[in-house]
Design a protein around this motif. Sequence first.
Motif, PDB file in Angstrom:
ATOM      1  N   LYS A   1      38.352  32.122  37.840  1.00 43.19           N
ATOM      2  CA  LYS A   1      38.809  32.108  39.214  1.00 43.19           C
ATOM      3  C   LYS A   1      37.690  32.602  40.107  1.00 43.19           C
ATOM      4  O   LYS A   1      37.013  33.585  39.790  1.00 43.19           O
TER       5      LYS A   1
ATOM      6  N   GLN B   1      45.049  36.257  46.766  1.00 44.08           N
ATOM      7  CA  GLN B   1      45.391  37.214  45.738  1.00 44.08           C
ATOM      8  C   GLN B   1      45.268  36.630  44.332  1.00 44.08           C
ATOM      9  O   GLN B   1      45.488  37.334  43.345  1.00 44.08           O
TER      10      GLN B   1
ATOM     11  N   TYR C   1      42.777  38.376  41.640  1.00 49.44           N
ATOM     12  CA  TYR C   1      42.965  39.777  41.269  1.00 49.44           C
ATOM     13  C   TYR C   1      44.055  39.880  40.217  1.00 49.44           C
ATOM     14  O   TYR C   1      44.861  38.970  40.001  1.00 49.44           O
ATOM     15  N   PHE C   2      44.131  41.046  39.569  1.00 48.78           N
ATOM     16  CA  PHE C   2      45.109  41.251  38.515  1.00 48.78           C
ATOM     17  C   PHE C   2      46.492  41.538  39.095  1.00 48.78           C
ATOM     18  O   PHE C   2      47.510  41.202  38.483  1.00 48.78           O
ATOM     19  N   GLU C   3      46.593  42.184  40.253  1.00 50.42           N
ATOM     20  CA  GLU C   3      47.877  42.534  40.858  1.00 50.42           C
ATOM     21  C   GLU C   3      48.431  41.343  41.633  1.00 50.42           C
ATOM     22  O   GLU C   3      47.672  40.568  42.228  1.00 50.42           O
TER      23      GLU C   3
END
Length: 309
Positions: A51, A57, A60-62
């Motif tokens: 990515k 968003q 990102y992991f969250e």
Amino acid sequence: MPAEGKTDMERIGLFSEMEYVTIGDKYVSHYTRPFNEAASKNKQILPGGTKMLSALQAGYFEPQFVRVFEGEAYSNPVQLRRRYRLAESKKNMGKAFLPSNGIKLPCGLGTYYGTIGGPYPFFSAQLRGKTAYAPPGKNLYTSPAKKGTGYGYPNLTIGKQYPHSSEVYEIGKMNAKTMHEDHLRLVKGGPFKLNLYPREYFDINPYQNDKPLAPAKKPTPEKPVAHPFKPTSPAKKAGGMKAGTFDPYPSHSAEPYVVKYSKPITTNKEGRIFHPPPGSKSRPSTSIMALNVTRSLNVMNYKTTHLIY
């Protein structure tokens, strides 16, 4: 069996020819054999691809943006700086100190602008007052100057002109010649020579000799040389024959020896050459370690074996 020599098997010393490729297993091509069988069986991990970093968003992991501090108050840095300046200005007892004038900068070398004391009259570059210049008078002229260089023109000097007097050409050479002739006429006899006057360590002329030379020696008459003995022909060298000897070459005599004949080659009924049976020969042996490795690691179990330390 070849006609002559030994076969390759006899040179090696084996009863049968060994195999060159494998030890008896079937050949399996590396193109048909899979490199990694586990990668084609069961489920595999699918990461989903890489990515790119963006404002979304997804990179990102969250699932949503999480703040570092939760519930912190809003602060305006510009307002905080203004409040700090107002608090510091209240500490002043009166107005801000302002100097009477600004700093003066010098405008060049040798000027007193911007200094405390100002200029000094002793260092002034003004010159002292001088009297007016009175030019000297002209020289006294008795008569106007005469034109000409003075060479070849008469009456151009201050004094009188020198009177002309005739002079014989080369009078000095003629007087010296007359004096030399008078001297030779008064001389009587040759010069006086004295051998007792002191001399230096060596004579000026080392080749000078007062003694008369000896009479020249007559050369001795040369005797005529007799003609040397010359043979009729040059000498001959003995080059493996009787060319340079006095006796003639001897006649050839009959050879008493007979030429030897080679022994006949023994052959069998078929006409082949007899070769004796070869003796015992050594056989190539394999070390015990290599045999154990071959037995423990073969074609059937090379995929399942593990290295043990």
